[in-house]
Design an enzyme around this catalytic site. Structure first.
Site, mmCIF file in Angstrom:
data_model
loop_
_atom_site.group_PDB
_atom_site.id
_atom_site.type_symbol
_atom_site.label_atom_id
_atom_site.label_comp_id
_atom_site.label_asym_id
_atom_site.label_seq_id
_atom_site.Cartn_x
_atom_site.Cartn_y
_atom_site.Cartn_z
ATOM 1 N N ASP A 192 0.862 -1.182 0.000
ATOM 2 C CA ASP A 192 0.000 0.000 0.000
ATOM 3 C C ASP A 192 0.900 1.234 0.000
ATOM 4 O OD1 ASP A 192 -1.873 1.967 0.352
ATOM 5 O OD2 ASP A 192 -2.656 1.232 2.258
ATOM 6 N N LEU A 208 5.113 8.821 4.388
ATOM 7 C CA LEU A 208 6.155 9.776 4.751
ATOM 8 C C LEU A 208 5.689 10.701 5.870
ATOM 9 C CD1 LEU A 208 7.551 10.791 1.232
ATOM 10 C CD2 LEU A 208 8.518 9.175 2.873
ATOM 11 N N SER A 209 4.575 10.397 6.492
ATOM 12 C CA SER A 209 4.014 11.229 7.550
ATOM 13 C C SER A 209 4.235 10.587 8.913
ATOM 14 C CB SER A 209 2.516 11.437 7.322
ATOM 15 O OG SER A 209 1.889 11.947 8.484
ATOM 16 N N GLU A 227 2.809 11.531 11.742
ATOM 17 C CA GLU A 227 1.514 11.422 12.413
ATOM 18 C C GLU A 227 0.726 10.228 11.886
ATOM 19 O OE1 GLU A 227 -0.078 13.150 14.809
ATOM 20 O OE2 GLU A 227 1.652 14.424 15.255
ATOM 21 N N CYS A 235 -12.201 22.985 -3.560
ATOM 22 C CA CYS A 235 -12.026 21.659 -4.162
ATOM 23 C C CYS A 235 -13.371 21.041 -4.522
ATOM 24 C CB CYS A 235 -11.246 20.758 -3.209
ATOM 25 S SG CYS A 235 -9.492 21.185 -3.054
#
Length: 424
Positions: A179, A205-206, A208, A366
């Protein structure tokens, strides 16, 4: 500046009712007067100039900074009025020249190496986790949901999205799954706990997101089946039977599209299947909205299919299925926006009013782009061989039916015994 407002908005607003209070105190009206009025006020003369010269960047900045104030209706009402006009938006000559320059120079701002990718991700995804709890569903799915009916709740639509993706992967018992861009872990946990994957590796890459995903794996009892790691997709090694990537490709950047597909091919087993779920443009290549790039998703890029196909073909991957989700993200963003606004006071306590205006504009803008402009979601199924995926699409509906039974905990399960995720 009143003459400038008249010149600009008479070209745009043909129907509806827009009322503008200028810095001089004059009230200007545009449109045919039909429908609920939308009223805005400019606090200073330079705000008018900024908006007319560069609306793509300056509208969001002026609203965020409190220099464009809504006096009747909200910012979404203003965006709806502007977008829902008989003719396409007309920009002045200078605005069109700015657009051409941004299109020509877009390659310069999308060189997302490993370090820059990490910074870009941290800018958005390492915000206080309590912010996302204010408007996301209980599984923290931060990507387009799948509304099987117009009446579906956000939770139902996000569950349907996971189910739809899992069915398209055509998982086999014991399959090893990668994933890419795993978020807070919801899809990986679903694939292992409900859909029957043998092993799932989720990379992000986070900081949190990683901490939350790892905690959820521990709490669900799926640590042996799901592993989440801090890793750039370019550094992943091994072979996987299935690869899935949802809402991550938008952050790859123009320069790395070829790298992404070549890397995925190298990671995919000979009989493997990949599902790429990404926001894209339905009418050809364009530049990233400058306000979104500066304040929300730095380094992001929405691809057109005409941009993706050359790199897919050159990588040696085979495109086995394409689905366009046209208005699903508009509905998702509507639900997010309404939930965020209902708990705006809580968001202001986490950050401040300026941040809340910025995020309101982000969600409203958005939603408008998905509802009235050229922004859609692509789901591309890819493989190394023509016969890796079933010959007809019947397996998707059949797979979804099996997954519904697994979710309900009755009937024939889509997951091996003892591996069902109780929280789904």
């Amino acid at each position: 500046m009143d003459w400038l407002l008249k010149l600009a908005f008479r070209q745009i607003i043909e129907r509806g009712s827009l009322i503008i209070r200028s810095p001089s105190g004059q009230t200007l009206s545009f449109g045919d007067g039909q429908g609920p009025p939308v009223g805005i006020r400019f606090t200073d003369r330079m705000a008018v100039v900024a908006l007319v010269l560069d609306p793509d960047l300056k509208l969001g900045e002026l609203y965020t900074d409190g220099r464009l104030i809504m006096e009747q209706g909200g910012i979404y009402d203003f965006l709806r009025l502007v977008h829902d006009q008989p003719a396409a938006l007309r920009k002045p000559l200078l605005g069109r020249l700015v657009d051409r320059a941004r299109l020509a120079l877009r390659w310069l701002s999308h060189s997302n190496g490993a370090a820059r990718s990490r910074r870009n991700v941290a800018h958005h995804y390492d915000l206080d986790g309590r912010l996302y709890d204010l408007f996301l569903d209980e599984d923290r799915q931060y990507s387009c949901a799948y509304y099987e009916t117009p009446e579906a709740t956000l939770e139902e639509a996000q569950r349907a999205k996971r189910r739809h993706i899992a069915a398209k992967l055509a998982l086999r018992p014991g399959d090893r799954v990668l994933d890419i861009g795993c978020g807070w872990g919801g899809l990986g946990l679903y694939l292992a706990g409900v859909a029957g994957a043998g092993e799932v590796l989720g990379v992000t890459l986070s900081d949190e997101q990683l901490a939350t995903a790892q905690r959820r794996a521990r709490e669900s009892g799926l640590e042996g089946a799901v592993r989440f790691e801090m890793q750039d997709y370019r550094a992943v090694e091994g072979r996987f039977d299935r690869i899935v990537s949802v809402g991550m490709f938008e952050h790859v950047g123009l320069h790395n599209q070829r790298t992404f597909f070549e890397k995925c091919k190298s990671l995919l087993a000979d009989d493997g299947v990949m599902l790429l779920h990404t926001i894209g443009l339905s009418d050809g290549p364009w530049f990233t909205n400058p306000w979104i790039d500066k304040y929300i998703f730095p380094g992001g890029h929405l691809p057109a299919l005409s941009e993706l196909m050359p790199w897919i073909e050159k990588s040696g991957l085979v495109l086995t299925d394409v689905e366009i989700l046209r208005l699903h993200y508009a509905s998702t963003l509507r639900d997010w926006r309404e939930r965020f606004m209902a708990r705006r006071d809580e968001a202001a306590k986490l950050y401040d009013d300026r941040f809340c205006r910025m995020w309101e504009f982000y969600l409203a803008g958005c939603e408008a782009a998905f509802r009235w402009r050229n922004v859609v979601v692509f789901q591309l199924q890819l493989a190394r061989k023509q016969d890796a995926a079933p010959l007809t699409r019947n397996y998707i509906e059949e797979g979804e039916a099996a997954l519904r039974r697994a979710e309900a905990g009755s009937g024939r399960s889509a997951v091996p015994e003892g591996r069902r995720l109780a929280s789904v």
